[in-house]
Design an enzyme around this catalytic site. Structure first.
Site, short mmCIF file in Angstrom:
data_model
loop_
_atom_site.label_atom_id
_atom_site.label_comp_id
_atom_site.label_asym_id
_atom_site.label_seq_id
_atom_site.Cartn_x
_atom_site.Cartn_y
_atom_site.Cartn_z
N LYS A 196 -158.07 64.74 7.90
CA LYS A 196 -158.79 66.03 8.02
C LYS A 196 -159.10 66.63 6.66
O LYS A 196 -160.12 67.29 6.48
CB LYS A 196 -158.00 67.05 8.85
N GLU A 244 -162.10 61.13 15.02
CA GLU A 244 -161.51 61.85 16.16
C GLU A 244 -160.04 62.20 15.93
O GLU A 244 -159.56 63.25 16.35
CB GLU A 244 -161.65 61.01 17.44
N VAL A 246 -158.38 65.84 13.97
CA VAL A 246 -158.05 67.18 14.51
C VAL A 246 -157.28 67.03 15.81
O VAL A 246 -157.75 66.37 16.75
CB VAL A 246 -159.32 68.03 14.74
N ILE A 306 -155.73 64.54 21.14
CA ILE A 306 -156.64 65.30 22.01
C ILE A 306 -158.09 64.98 21.65
O ILE A 306 -158.47 65.11 20.48
CB ILE A 306 -156.44 66.83 21.85
N ASP A 312 -152.91 72.46 6.49
CA ASP A 312 -153.37 71.45 7.45
C ASP A 312 -154.29 72.11 8.50
O ASP A 312 -155.33 71.54 8.86
CB ASP A 312 -152.13 70.82 8.11
N LYS A 371 -158.31 71.53 9.51
CA LYS A 371 -158.75 71.24 10.88
C LYS A 371 -159.76 72.27 11.38
O LYS A 371 -160.76 71.91 12.00
CB LYS A 371 -157.53 71.18 11.81
P1 NDP Z 1 -147.82 58.18 6.26
O1 NDP Z 1 -147.35 58.87 5.02
O2 NDP Z 1 -146.86 57.87 7.33
O3 NDP Z 1 -148.55 56.81 5.85
C1 NDP Z 1 -149.41 56.70 4.74
C2 NDP Z 1 -149.68 55.22 4.50
O4 NDP Z 1 -150.59 55.10 3.40
C3 NDP Z 1 -148.43 54.41 4.14
O5 NDP Z 1 -148.47 53.16 4.76
C4 NDP Z 1 -148.56 54.24 2.62
O6 NDP Z 1 -147.97 53.03 2.14
C5 NDP Z 1 -150.06 54.17 2.47
N1 NDP Z 1 -150.51 54.56 1.14
C6 NDP Z 1 -150.23 55.71 0.48
N2 NDP Z 1 -150.82 55.69 -0.73
C7 NDP Z 1 -151.47 54.51 -0.83
C8 NDP Z 1 -152.24 53.88 -1.83
N3 NDP Z 1 -152.48 54.47 -3.01
N4 NDP Z 1 -152.74 52.65 -1.61
C9 NDP Z 1 -152.50 52.02 -0.43
N5 NDP Z 1 -151.78 52.56 0.58
C10 NDP Z 1 -151.26 53.79 0.36
O7 NDP Z 1 -149.02 59.08 6.82
P2 NDP Z 1 -149.48 59.26 8.33
O8 NDP Z 1 -149.64 57.95 8.97
O9 NDP Z 1 -148.66 60.31 8.96
O10 NDP Z 1 -150.92 59.93 8.10
C11 NDP Z 1 -152.05 59.18 7.73
C12 NDP Z 1 -153.30 60.04 7.85
O11 NDP Z 1 -153.44 60.46 9.19
C13 NDP Z 1 -153.27 61.32 7.02
O12 NDP Z 1 -154.58 61.63 6.61
C14 NDP Z 1 -152.78 62.38 8.03
O13 NDP Z 1 -153.21 63.66 7.70
C15 NDP Z 1 -153.48 61.88 9.27
N6 NDP Z 1 -152.86 62.30 10.52
C16 NDP Z 1 -151.52 62.14 10.73
C17 NDP Z 1 -150.95 62.48 11.94
C18 NDP Z 1 -149.49 62.33 12.21
O14 NDP Z 1 -149.05 62.77 13.29
N7 NDP Z 1 -148.71 61.74 11.33
C19 NDP Z 1 -151.78 63.04 13.02
C20 NDP Z 1 -153.18 63.16 12.69
C21 NDP Z 1 -153.70 62.80 11.48
P3 NDP Z 1 -146.38 52.74 2.30
O15 NDP Z 1 -146.18 52.48 3.76
O16 NDP Z 1 -146.15 51.52 1.47
O17 NDP Z 1 -145.70 53.96 1.79
N1 HSE Z 2 -149.00 67.05 10.31
C1 HSE Z 2 -149.95 67.21 11.35
C2 HSE Z 2 -149.36 68.07 12.45
C3 HSE Z 2 -150.33 65.88 11.90
O1 HSE Z 2 -148.14 68.31 12.42
O2 HSE Z 2 -150.09 68.51 13.30
C4 HSE Z 2 -151.46 65.94 12.90
O3 HSE Z 2 -152.66 66.26 12.27
#
Ligand code: NDP
Ligand code: HSE
Length: 443
Positions: free
Chosen positions: A118, A142, A145, A149, A214, A218
């Site tokens: 986002k 999708e 946000v 949902i 955040d 959104k």
């Molecule tokens: P995480 O921190 O769990 O995962 C981030 C991933 O990106 C990790 O695998 C990390 O590697 C990798 N990474 C970080 N920096 C680099 C880099 N420079 N080069 C390559 N890989 C990299 O994040 P989330 O999965 O929670 O979130 C991901 C996205 O989704 C974000 O934009 C977040 O805002 C969005 N989001 C998250 C939600 C949630 O509930 N968590 C819900 C909705 C959206 P490594 O595993 O080695 O550390």
């Molecule tokens: N950190 C975010 C939350 C993930 O707690 O809603 C979903 O965008």
């Protein structure tokens, strides 16, 4: 001699035809954390979604994913966006600047993009949409946000015949989880935040969640879709939930409310956008009051449809992966079936929003303050409010604090923020006032 970008496009056109024949779509993913792992698991048994390369920060990290071929991992995210065979780049890394560079390169190389980021869409959406349009590829988001949902596609397509008047909702799973646990279980803020982090709801830096950034991203993305207006997420009036105490939650409960972090965007008759992110007291009979834990809910008001509410899990591995995977499938279906159109969430001709200053908004207010415990204090408070034109709905003394001060709670009727600030300034200067605890708006 064609440029490297042109070369990549024509190579991928040939490969697209071959992959169509082989019934597979080649995916490159950046990020295999909470959301990336969920996406990988959803497609584990679907050979038509083929993960060619997955970039991570630390390829040696132990990952809780069965049958992950470690050879697909790379520590170079540019290797993903430059891979000539990759048709769809899935960005699940987070952050705005490196993600922007990578997505721009992916689009320039003729690849479709799916992201749940986002911050990226809020800060750079219009630029990325223009580039995707020029390159005739899609960018879908999708998952960006409200996690699982469906809201982006319904808002753009299913409600496309409406003039949207208002979008309001609980848009952050972490803060809703924290406030629910503080309200229902009596947990401390720190305990609830630690649990939200352990469950994968929180951002890499949870300040983004608890201080409301955040939700600013959104609600800026939703305003782009709903009103075709570009809002700088950093210009949005914002308050987080860190000032809210167990006392505020208890006082709100006694008054018939719960406290929730709300993202709000309302289009005024004068064309000014009232957009803000702050905690609010929600009446117990309002549907948003029953949205608990990591669940999110979004109210949309359209001129034709009236009120519509979307509800579901707003954060976490599989709910968010559900939204991201659906975007991947939408693109994959289009690629595999050649004649199937790929949906577009691009917003054409978005204009900069004209923001309504928060001082000009109208709200009811909850005010908690501590005063000297002496006669006439209530009268002084009443005078300060009355002089500013602020009518009171309830005034309560909540006993004596351990330091001997009196804890007082006021609930006002709807007034302008300017009037409330004027009353507050007078109260602050009154000899009987010790400190202002917390000022919250009421939905
Ligand atoms: P995480 O921190 O769990 O995962 C981030 C991933 O990106 C990790 O695998 C990390 O590697 C990798 N990474 C970080 N920096 C680099 C880099 N420079 N080069 C390559 N890989 C990299 O994040 P989330 O999965 O929670 O979130 C991901 C996205 O989704 C974000 O934009 C977040 O805002 C969005 N989001 C998250 C939600 C949630 O509930 N968590 C819900 C909705 C959206 P490594 O595993 O080695 O550390
Ligand atoms: N950190 C975010 C939350 C993930 O707690 O809603 C979903 O965008």
């Amino acid at each position: 001699m064609p440029s490297p970008a042109r070369q990549a496009v024509s190579t991928s056109a040939t490969l697209n035809a071959q992959n169509q024949q082989d019934q597979k779509v080649v995916i490159g993913m950046i990020g295999l954390g909470t959301v990336g792992s969920g996406v990988f698991k959803i497609f584990r048994d679907q050979p038509e979604i083929f993960f060619q390369k997955i970039a991570v920060k630390d390829a040696s990290k132990t990952r809780n994913i069965d049958d992950l071929d470690l050879d697909v991992l790379s520590q170079d995210p540019y290797a993903v966006v430059r891979d000539p065979e990759t048709q769809v780049v899935v960005e699940l890394m987070g952050g705005a600047e490196l993600a922007r560079e990578l997505v721009i390169e992916a689009l320039n190389n003729g690849k479709h993009v799916v992201t749940a980021n986002k911050e990226l869409i809020a800060k750079h959406g219009p630029e990325l949409f223009d580039l995707a349009r020029q390159k005739n590829v899609r960018i879908l988001f999708e998952g960006a946000v409200a996690g699982g949902i469906p809201i982006i596609m319904p808002l753009k397509l299913s409600l496309g015949a409406n003039r949207i008047q208002e979008v309001a909702g609980i848009l952050n799973g972490t803060t809703n989880y924290i406030l629910t646990k503080m309200t229902q279980e009596g947990w401390s803020f720190d305990q609830a935040l630690a649990e939200a982090q352990a469950k994968g709801f929180a951002e890499a830096d949870p300040t983004n969640d608890v201080e409301g950034f955040d939700v600013c991203y959104k609600i800026a993305v939703l305003s782009l879709i709903a009103f075709k207006q570009v809002v700088d997420p950093l210009a949005i009036y914002r308050e987080g939930i860190t000032r809210i105490t167990a006392e505020d939650i208890e006082h709100a409960r006694e008054l018939g409310y719960v406290i929730k972090l709300i993202g709000l965007a309302k289009m005024g008759e004068d064309g000014r956008l009232d957009i803000r992110v702050h905690p609010m007291l929600i009446p117990n009979d309002h549907p948003l009051s029953n949205v608990q834990n990591e669940f999110n809910a979004i109210f949309v008001k359209g001129d034709a449809v009236g009120d519509v509410m979307f509800y579901g899990r707003g954060a976490g591995e599989m709910p968010t992966a559900s939204a991201v995977a659906a975007d991947i499938l939408a693109i994959a279906t289009g690629l595999l079936k050649g004649n199937e159109p790929i949906p577009s969430m691009i917003i054409d001709l978005a204009t900069p929003a004209n923001l309504l200053p928060v001082a000009d908004t109208q709200n009811k207010y909850y005010l908690r303050l501590n005063t000297k415990d002496k006669p006439k204090v209530m009268g002084h408070l009443g005078n300060a409010c009355g002089d500013a034109g602020v009518s009171l709905e309830a005034v309560m003394q909540k006993g004596i604090n351990p330091d001997g001060t009196a804890a007082i709670v006021l609930l006002t009727q709807a007034v302008s923020e300017k009037q409330m600030n004027q009353a507050l300034e007078t109260i602050r200067q009154q000899d009987s006032t010790r400190d202002i605890g917390c000022l919250l708006r009421v939905l």
